[in-house]
Write a protein that holds these residues in place. Structure first.
Motif, PDB file in Angstrom:
ATOM      1  N   VAL A 126      23.399  14.351   3.384  1.00  0.00           N
ATOM      2  CA  VAL A 126      24.436  14.691   4.739  1.00  0.00           C
ATOM      3  C   VAL A 126      25.715  13.970   4.478  1.00  0.00           C
ATOM      4  O   VAL A 126      25.812  12.589   4.336  1.00  0.00           O
ATOM      5  N   ALA A 127      26.787  14.859   4.653  1.00  0.00           N
ATOM      6  CA  ALA A 127      28.044  14.352   4.688  1.00  0.00           C
ATOM      7  C   ALA A 127      28.797  14.573   5.957  1.00  0.00           C
ATOM      8  O   ALA A 127      28.220  15.666   6.748  1.00  0.00           O
ATOM      9  N   PRO A 139      34.277  13.553   2.406  1.00  0.00           N
ATOM     10  CA  PRO A 139      33.068  13.460   2.826  1.00  0.00           C
ATOM     11  C   PRO A 139      31.930  13.437   1.796  1.00  0.00           C
ATOM     12  O   PRO A 139      30.924  12.810   2.130  1.00  0.00           O
ATOM     13  N   ILE A 140      32.289  14.431   1.007  1.00  0.00           N
ATOM     14  CA  ILE A 140      31.050  14.574  -0.165  1.00  0.00           C
ATOM     15  C   ILE A 140      30.716  13.230  -1.027  1.00  0.00           C
ATOM     16  O   ILE A 140      29.814  12.770  -1.442  1.00  0.00           O
ATOM     17  N   ARG A 166      23.541   4.423   7.715  1.00  0.00           N
ATOM     18  CA  ARG A 166      24.168   4.192   6.195  1.00  0.00           C
ATOM     19  C   ARG A 166      24.666   2.748   6.152  1.00  0.00           C
ATOM     20  O   ARG A 166      25.688   2.257   5.313  1.00  0.00           O
ATOM     21  N   GLY A 167      24.319   1.789   6.826  1.00  0.00           N
ATOM     22  CA  GLY A 167      24.624   0.501   7.084  1.00  0.00           C
ATOM     23  C   GLY A 167      25.925   0.072   7.753  1.00  0.00           C
ATOM     24  O   GLY A 167      26.381  -0.979   7.470  1.00  0.00           O
ATOM     25  N   GLY A 168      26.309   1.255   8.480  1.00  0.00           N
ATOM     26  CA  GLY A 168      27.448   1.001   9.300  1.00  0.00           C
ATOM     27  C   GLY A 168      27.275   1.311  10.896  1.00  0.00           C
ATOM     28  O   GLY A 168      26.028   1.696  11.346  1.00  0.00           O
ATOM     29  N   LEU A 169      28.253   0.776  11.604  1.00  0.00           N
ATOM     30  CA  LEU A 169      28.291   1.260  12.952  1.00  0.00           C
ATOM     31  C   LEU A 169      29.207   2.302  13.418  1.00  0.00           C
ATOM     32  O   LEU A 169      30.360   2.180  12.909  1.00  0.00           O
ATOM     33  N   GLN A 220      26.652   6.797  -0.328  1.00  0.00           N
ATOM     34  CA  GLN A 220      25.705   6.205   0.419  1.00  0.00           C
ATOM     35  C   GLN A 220      24.286   6.534  -0.180  1.00  0.00           C
ATOM     36  O   GLN A 220      23.523   5.776   0.102  1.00  0.00           O
ATOM     37  N   SER A 221      24.224   7.892  -0.657  1.00  0.00           N
ATOM     38  CA  SER A 221      22.807   8.020  -1.185  1.00  0.00           C
ATOM     39  C   SER A 221      22.378   7.288  -2.272  1.00  0.00           C
ATOM     40  O   SER A 221      21.111   7.140  -2.460  1.00  0.00           O
TER      41      SER A 221
END
Length: 972
Positions: free
Chosen positions: A61-62, A75-76, A344-347, A82-83
């Protein structure tokens, strides 16, 4: 009784049963492309995360940020990063090609192969990055690539998606979400959604607002699952239009304000008349934000300034909060529903509109202060996120740092082949920052260089670049040398924008002050020598080419000299100058340097094109073959696509039509074709449709070509579609329309004495003049053609000239002379060879024989012509000739129409196509659009398919067809 302590739960996923089924059905038939469209807050991301990202489909997911100047493929790249968070590429066996991704994943340098040798061609470099990234995604075992908010995607990301589609990787499907109203008119998303190769399943899924029942269900799920009154549900639906985000935000606000209470076992609004639900998400967000504590509000404002998923540490630093205070503040913001974990570890804000509402409510002073903090915090990261740094320091009005990071970001984008991002960043800098002339000049030169490297069609950004460069030139304190270095590329940009006289003026003014750079001076002279549109006669162009020839010897590198020689040869030949062949002969037969090979390939390709105009087809094919091999050796992808395109046009001329339609369709579907500026396949597609009987589709192709043809090319491509369009209009009896479409190209040819390009245009123009009763004008055209061509050895225009002579004799009542003239012309066409033109000319000879009273000879010749046209596949012309033969009493059969085979109780191929699209949830109208059929035809084929399979509904048809193995089901 009121119960203000009751928790408001996250909403359930409601009202999307049909959309879920359609999405699942499409992804069960890979490769599939699902276009998920809808307005902001309508639930696109929820649908994706409920049934794609969280499922067993192996999804990547991007998410595209709301900034056009994001780094190339950002984005990619972020999604891949993140993956593999924390794992890198350890244990993953990738090829050496993946080393091209080092600039995009610097933190994985220890795991990546060495970087390959740099490529000078930006498109080739970008294509290599695409191939490497596609390989990496393949190693991640991704079956579904999701790109959210693709309306904000940078051009490189969209080109990468086009690249993936063109590769036809069967296991990979795409899900793209976007807002239709935010898709720009020239966006590549439109091409991506309209030109899928064969074999792809495409579904366009539009999310509608929730109805009243679904709205009630959503509200009930947030309020403990208890029933919601009809009045309250209708009230909410009326105020929010059923947009899920607006419904959810309104419920949260109402509950916090104690405006919704339980009564008699159901939730009701305290007073539907006295207190109105805020009509927009902004109002609800701001009121909720005001209820936060000071620290939480500062954290939310910091997140709004960062405008994307961010780590807690970064938000705390921008907000100026100590770690302990930040944790408590962010927890409060998350509980309020304004912020959420992005997995993804963010807000991040739950929706971009929420963050925008918070940001817009801040004062300008506070915005600048937080942007300054964000910039300082991001400066401590490695590698620098230069695009974000540029944005923050711009907003903070710190012009020095803004300039530094914007220029760095532009350099990085340009190095990756993403010249659009580079141009956007520098344009914004020059247009907004208070730069003095010493700082503005090198940026303007860099801008002009990047803009000329773009391959996109002329767009708003192109015109903005031109305005920006003119603004710099208007400063009045530029040195002559600096002016010339800006005017030179500006002239090329003006050519692309069809501002021919302005382009000529800028290039002419640049030349005298480019003495310090003789290579650029010679290039400018050569551009001025190109016979592009404009009021200048051939003599003006030739003088510039002669001046370039005097400058060129001994200057620059071998690559420069080779490129200048090739360009001068092509320009001379485009002007119909025989000495262009001698210049072309100066090109080496072989070179070993990679860049010399690319320039030689480009030069040979251009010379092959002009040789086609002259009618020297064997010469053109030989040069094209050499150019293709050189393009293969150097990885020159764009030129390879262009060479294939030109070969298609050669095959049309020389009568090699077998399989040509399929090859042309494949070329049109290829992602590299339009970026190469090669429009020949679109032309050949139109010509094939015109000959095959699809005149409406052919006319649309020709009109598009006249609009889209590249104006900064030596190729005179617009001449042929103008001639073809005029032929269609003349055949339909529209003499005025045919005259109008040939007026301008005929003037250009006459002004510039480019009669070698008149093979197609002069013939139809003469027919138009004769049909309009303008015999004197037709005679003048013939005289000008004959004089302009002189003794030039150009076989195609020579054959056209013979045809025009015979046509004028026929119109003047001399059928015997016309018949003899047409026979000579047909022999000239056949010698090229151009069998289609030869057959059409023999048809004219036959009609002249009939007019001369030689019926038997005329009928026999017409019969031969009929069979030649039928064998070629020219059904329109064969049908016309067949009608003429039958009027003469000669029996003919339409040998190309053998009738369709019967399929009994089996589905025909067309019925299978309809059934496949029914299974994806499309309506008859959508199926008709996809297959270029009428809705009535689709309905008939659907009814026939249902009858054969013994079912009475569309759903049953899809199920029965899949069970019977007639349609593809789930694939691993």
């Amino acid at each position: 009784m009121s119960d203000p302590s009751a928790e408001v739960a996250a909403p359930a996923f409601v009202g999307r049963g049909r959309e879920t089924a359609v999405l699942a059905g499409a992804l069960a038939q890979p490769p599939a492309m699902v276009l998920l469209e809808g307005e902001a807050g309508i639930g696109k991301s929820r649908l994706i995360h409920e049934h794609v990202a969280a499922g067993p489909l192996g999804a990547l997911v991007a998410t595209c940020p709301p900034f056009q100047e994001s780094l190339t493929l950002g984005p990619i790249v972020d999604a891949v990063r993140q993956s593999r968070a924390g794992a890198g590429l350890s244990g993953m066996r990738v090829s050496s090609l993946v080393g091209a991704l080092r600039p995009l994943f610097p933190e994985w340098s220890a795991d990546l192969p060495p970087a390959p040798e740099p490529l000078d061609d930006p498109k080739a470099a970008l294509h290599r990055s695409f191939s490497a990234l596609a390989e990496l995604i393949g190693h991640l075992r991704v079956r579904v690539l999701v790109v959210e908010d693709v309306h904000w995607a940078d051009r490189a990301t969209l080109e990468f998606l086009l690249f993936l589609v063109a590769r036809r990787r069967p296991a990979l499907s795409l899900v793209l979400s976007y807002r239709p109203e935010d898709v720009a008119a020239g966006s590549l998303l439109l091409r991506l959604s309209s030109r899928l190769p064969a074999g792809w399943t495409q579904v366009r899924l539009t999310l509608p607002p929730l109805d009243v029942t679904a709205t009630a269900g959503l509200v009930s799920s947030m309020l403990g699952g208890e029933q919601v009154s009809d009045e309250f549900a209708a009230f909410l639906h009326d105020r929010t239009d059923g947009v899920p985000l607006a419904v959810e935000e309104s419920v949260r606000l109402l509950r916090q304000r104690d405006d919704v209470v339980r009564h008699d076992g159901e939730w009701i609004r305290r007073s539907l008349d006295e207190l109105a639900v805020p009509p927009t998400v902004r109002d609800s967000v701001l009121e909720r934000a005001q209820r936060l504590g000071p620290a939480a509000r500062r954290a939310v404002e910091a997140a709004a300034v960062l405008a994307g998923p961010a780590e807690e540490r970064l938000i705390a630093e921008v907000a100026g909060l100590a770690p302990a205070d930040a944790r408590a503040a962010l927890a409060e913001a998350v509980r309020s529903g304004l912020l959420a974990d992005d997995d993804r570890g963010g807000l991040a804000f739950r929706h971009v509109l929420v963050g925008r509402a918070v940001y817009d409510a801040m004062t300008g002073v506070e915005q600048r202060r937080l942007h300054h903090r964000a910039g300082e915090a991001l400066e401590r990261q490695q590698p620098w996120p230069v695009v974000q740094l540029s944005r923050h320091f711009q907003a903070a009005q710190e012009f020095g740092k803004w300039c530094t990071y914007a220029e760095l970001a532009a350099d990085h984008a340009g190095a990756s082949g993403d010249h659009t991002t580079a141009v956007t960043l520098i344009v914004r800098l020059l247009a907004t920052a208070p730069l003095g002339t010493p700082a503005a000049v090198p940026l303007a030169i860099k801008l002009a260089t990047a803009a000329t490297a773009r391959r996109e069609p002329v767009d708003d950004l192109h015109h903005e670049v031109i305005r920006t460069l003119r603004d710099v030139l208007d400063r009045g304190d530029l040195a002559p040398r600096s002016q010339a270095e800006i005017r030179n590329p500006l002239g090329r940009l003006l050519l692309q924008a069809r501002e021919f006289e302005q382009a000529h003026a800028e290039l002419s003014r640049a030349v005298p002050d480019l003495a310090h750079d003789p290579v650029e001076a010679a290039r400018a002279m050569t551009y001025l020598g190109y016979p592009l549109q404009g009021p200048w006669p051939a003599a003006v162009h030739l003088r510039w080419l002669e001046q370039a020839a005097r400058v060129a010897p001994g200057i620059g590198t071998p690559v420069d000299r080779l490129a200048l020689t090739a360009d001068r040869a092509a320009a001379l030949l485009a002007l119909g100058q025989e000495d262009g062949w001698a210049v072309a002969a100066e090109l080496p037969n072989a070179v070993t340097d990679a860049e010399e090979r690319r320039q030689l390939a480009r030069g040979l390709s251009n010379i092959a094109y002009v040789a086609t105009g002259w009618g020297r087809y064997a010469y053109a094919e030989a040069r094209l073959a050499a150019a293709t091999e050189l393009a293969r050796l150097t990885g020159y992808v764009r030129l390879h696509a262009s060479a294939q395109a030109m070969r298609a046009q050669l095959d049309w001329y020389t009568g090699r039509w077998t399989g040509l339609a399929d090859r042309v369709a494949a070329l049109i579907a290829a992602s590299d074709l339009e970026t190469s500026g090669s429009l020949e396949p679109f032309l050949v597609d139109g010509l094939l449709h015109a000959a095959g009987g699809s005149s409406r589709r052919a006319e649309q192709r020709f009109r598009d070509l006249l609009t889209d043809a590249p104006v900064d090319s030596i190729a005179a491509l617009p001449v042929t579609p103008a001639a073809a369009l005029a032929t269609l209009r003349l055949a339909a009896g529209d003499v005025d329309g045919a005259a109008e479409v040939t007026d301008e190209p005929m003037r250009t040819i006459a002004t510039k004495q480019m009669w070698v390009w008149a093979s197609d245009l002069a013939r139809v123009r003469l027919d138009v003049l004769l049909a309009a009763g303008r015999a004197a004008g037709a005679a003048d055209l013939l005289a000008a053609f004959e004089q302009g061509l002189g003794d030039v050895d150009a076989p195609a225009p020579r054959a056209a000239l013979l045809t025009c002579r015979a046509a004028l004799l026929a119109a003047g009542g001399e059928p015997d002379g016309a018949a003899a003239g047409y026979a000579e012309a047909a022999a000239a066409w056949q010698a090229l060879p151009r069998p289609y033109d030869a057959a059409l000319t023999l048809e004219r000879q036959a009609r002249s024989l009939l007019d001369a009273g030689r019926a038997d000879a005329g009928a026999a010749l017409l019969s031969d012509v009929f069979h030649t046209l039928a064998e070629l596949g020219a059904r329109t012309d064969a049908a016309r000739v067949g009608t003429g033969l039958r009027e003469l009493g000669v029996e003919v059969r339409r040998t190309w129409r053998r009738g369709r085979r019967g399929y009994g109780d089996q589905l025909s191929p067309r019925e299978l196509e309809v059934a496949r699209l029914v299974a994806t949830g499309r309506t008859n109208r959508e199926i008709a659009d996809a297959l270029s059929r009428s809705p009535k035809t689709v309905a008939a084929q659907l009814n026939s398919a249902m009858r054969k399979l013994g079912v009475t509904s569309r759903t049953a048809l899809a199920v029965k067809a899949i069970e019977a193995g007639l349609l593809p089901g789930d694939k691993d």
